[in-house]
Motif scaffolding. Structure first.
Motif, short mmCIF file in Angstrom:
data_model
loop_
_atom_site.label_atom_id
_atom_site.label_comp_id
_atom_site.label_asym_id
_atom_site.label_seq_id
_atom_site.Cartn_x
_atom_site.Cartn_y
_atom_site.Cartn_z
N PHE A 350 0.84 -1.20 0.00
CA PHE A 350 0.00 0.00 0.00
C PHE A 350 0.88 1.25 0.00
N PRO A 351 0.49 2.26 -0.79
CA PRO A 351 1.32 3.47 -0.92
C PRO A 351 1.17 4.46 0.22
N ARG A 352 0.24 4.19 1.15
CA ARG A 352 -0.06 5.15 2.22
C ARG A 352 -0.34 4.39 3.50
N GLY A 353 0.15 4.91 4.63
CA GLY A 353 -0.10 4.26 5.91
C GLY A 353 1.17 3.70 6.50
N GLY A 354 1.12 3.42 7.80
CA GLY A 354 2.33 3.01 8.49
C GLY A 354 2.10 1.92 9.51
N HIS A 355 2.89 1.98 10.59
CA HIS A 355 2.95 0.93 11.59
C HIS A 355 1.62 0.72 12.30
N PHE A 356 0.83 1.77 12.39
CA PHE A 356 -0.47 1.70 13.08
C PHE A 356 -1.59 1.83 12.06
N ASP A 364 -8.23 0.32 4.35
CA ASP A 364 -7.31 -0.51 3.57
C ASP A 364 -7.05 -1.84 4.27
N VAL A 365 -6.93 -1.80 5.60
CA VAL A 365 -6.70 -3.04 6.35
C VAL A 365 -7.93 -3.95 6.23
N LEU A 369 -8.06 -7.72 4.64
CA LEU A 369 -8.54 -8.87 5.42
C LEU A 369 -9.62 -9.63 4.65
N ARG A 370 -10.51 -8.89 3.99
CA ARG A 370 -11.56 -9.55 3.21
C ARG A 370 -10.96 -10.42 2.11
N VAL A 371 -9.90 -9.90 1.47
CA VAL A 371 -9.27 -10.67 0.39
C VAL A 371 -8.58 -11.91 0.94
N PHE A 372 -7.82 -11.75 2.01
CA PHE A 372 -7.04 -12.87 2.54
C PHE A 372 -7.92 -14.00 3.06
N PHE A 373 -9.00 -13.64 3.74
CA PHE A 373 -9.86 -14.66 4.34
C PHE A 373 -11.05 -15.04 3.47
N ALA A 374 -11.08 -14.57 2.24
CA ALA A 374 -12.20 -14.90 1.33
C ALA A 374 -12.30 -16.40 1.13
#
Length: 374
Positions: A350-356, A364-365, A369-374
């Motif tokens: 992802f081009p934006r966002g960090g540790h938190f 985006d998170v 998650l939806r993609v990974f656990f689909a």
């Protein structure tokens, strides 16, 4: 694995008004340290930043934070004598995927407040019914309301075993986990355990670094060296790591007695990405206030101490893993991650966002998650 029924009791956050009054009185009496040359982040948390945040803190609405937390069902149980606090938010959709959300250091269950509704009610937030999750969001033992911390030797591996017991005790025989920072370490430990019914660990980083083996870095390019440079920068400013791992009780004395010390020691929320953090001031203050009222910085810091003395050797994780890499976080180097984890099935950047990221770019998170656990 064998399911053990857990005895639970409902939990409501209710900080006494006297504690709120005491916090405000302490803030009014704050004695600030003299500013370092330039008053920048180079020396640590700047005086000007603290002065601004203390003024914000004086008017901060903790009761609104309490109301947000208390809007979700919360409980406390005991696992091997250790109190474990957690939110348990079920979706209205049938067949929702059970998912444990593991928080950061110096974070808490507050990390995930902006993700709860999109995860449990995806249709109302741009998703499909099959994207729904049933959520369990624990306070790591020694953090927040999972107190008192019982005994010694609380490593991320021990937390992983505790979380597996928690999920099965709540009736979730098959489940996944998501985490960043300490939560990512716990998630990977669950991928090492790979218990029956484990649906996978979704993490924001895997802490895989060069081992010095011949040829290991031969194929590194600009991207990999940039990731190493970021890790080296963080090592140069991560003094809290050394302090927590060697003298946690020494630093805890100041953190337990001064709310501004607690705020200053929470600098990772602001400084981790070297000026790129998207965490909002009110989010930082909510976290610092929770640590202050629960007086848990001492026990949170002890994890560094326990990990350094665990004697554990690296074990290759065979459980299913997904990695989401955010631009201003540790950028996991894929070849090294695949050396240490044999079943990485999902990788996104992802081009934006960090540790938190759960607080910075929660949408985006959620989408990943939806993609990974689909």
């Amino acid at each position: 694995m064998h399911r053990t029924e857990l005895a639970t009791r409902p939990f409501t956050v209710e900080v006494p008004q006297a504690d709120l009054d005491d916090l405000h009185q302490r803030l009014e009496r704050t004695r600030f340290a003299p500013a370092a040359p330039g008053d920048s982040w180079e020396y640590g948390t700047p005086e000007s930043y603290l002065r601004d945040m203390v003024e914000r803190w004086k008017n901060f609405d903790w009761r609104a934070v309490e109301a947000r937390l208390n809007a979700y069902p919360a409980f406390v149980t005991e696992i091997d004598g250790q109190p474990v606090h957690y939110l348990h938010v079920r979706s209205a959709h049938d067949d929702a995927t059970p998912l444990l959300l593991a928080h950061t250091y110096p974070g808490s269950v507050l990390d995930f407040l902006d993700m709860i509704e999109p995860l449990v009610d995806p249709v109302a937030h741009g998703g499909r019914p099959e994207d729904a999750f049933d959520l369990v969001i624990p306070s790591m033992p020694g953090f927040g309301f999972s107190m008192p911390l019982v005994g010694e030797g609380w490593t991320m591996a021990r937390v992983a075993r505790t979380y597996d017991t928690l999920m099965r005790g709540l009736g979730h025989e098959s489940y996944g986990i998501h985490g960043s920072d300490g939560g990512a370490m716990v998630a990977r430990e669950l991928a090492v355990l790979d218990p029956e019914g484990f649906r996978g660990a979704h993490v924001l980083h895997l802490f895989s670094f060069p081992s010095g083996a011949p040829g290991e870095m031969d194929d590194f390019g600009e991207k990999e060296y940039a990731a190493l440079a970021h890790a080296q920068w963080f090592q140069s400013v991560g003094g809290y790591n050394a302090m927590n791992a060697s003298r946690p009780q020494t630093v805890a004395a100041g953190l337990a007695d001064s709310p501004v010390a607690t705020l200053a020691y929470s600098e990772l929320f602001e400084s981790f990405g070297n000026g790129t953090s998207l965490v909002r001031p009110e989010q930082v203050l909510a976290q610092a206030t929770l640590y202050w009222f629960t007086n848990t910085y001492a026990t949170a810091a002890r994890y560094h101490y326990a990990e350094q003395r665990s004697g554990a050797e690296l074990v290759v994780a065979a459980g299913r893993l997904g990695v989401a890499v955010f631009a201003d976080d540790f950028r996991t180097i894929r070849s090294l991650a695949e050396r240490d984890n044999s079943r990485i099935e999902h990788w996104s950047e992802f081009p934006r966002g960090g540790h938190f990221a759960a607080m910075e770019v929660p949408g985006d998170v959620v989408a990943d998650l939806r993609v990974f656990f689909a």
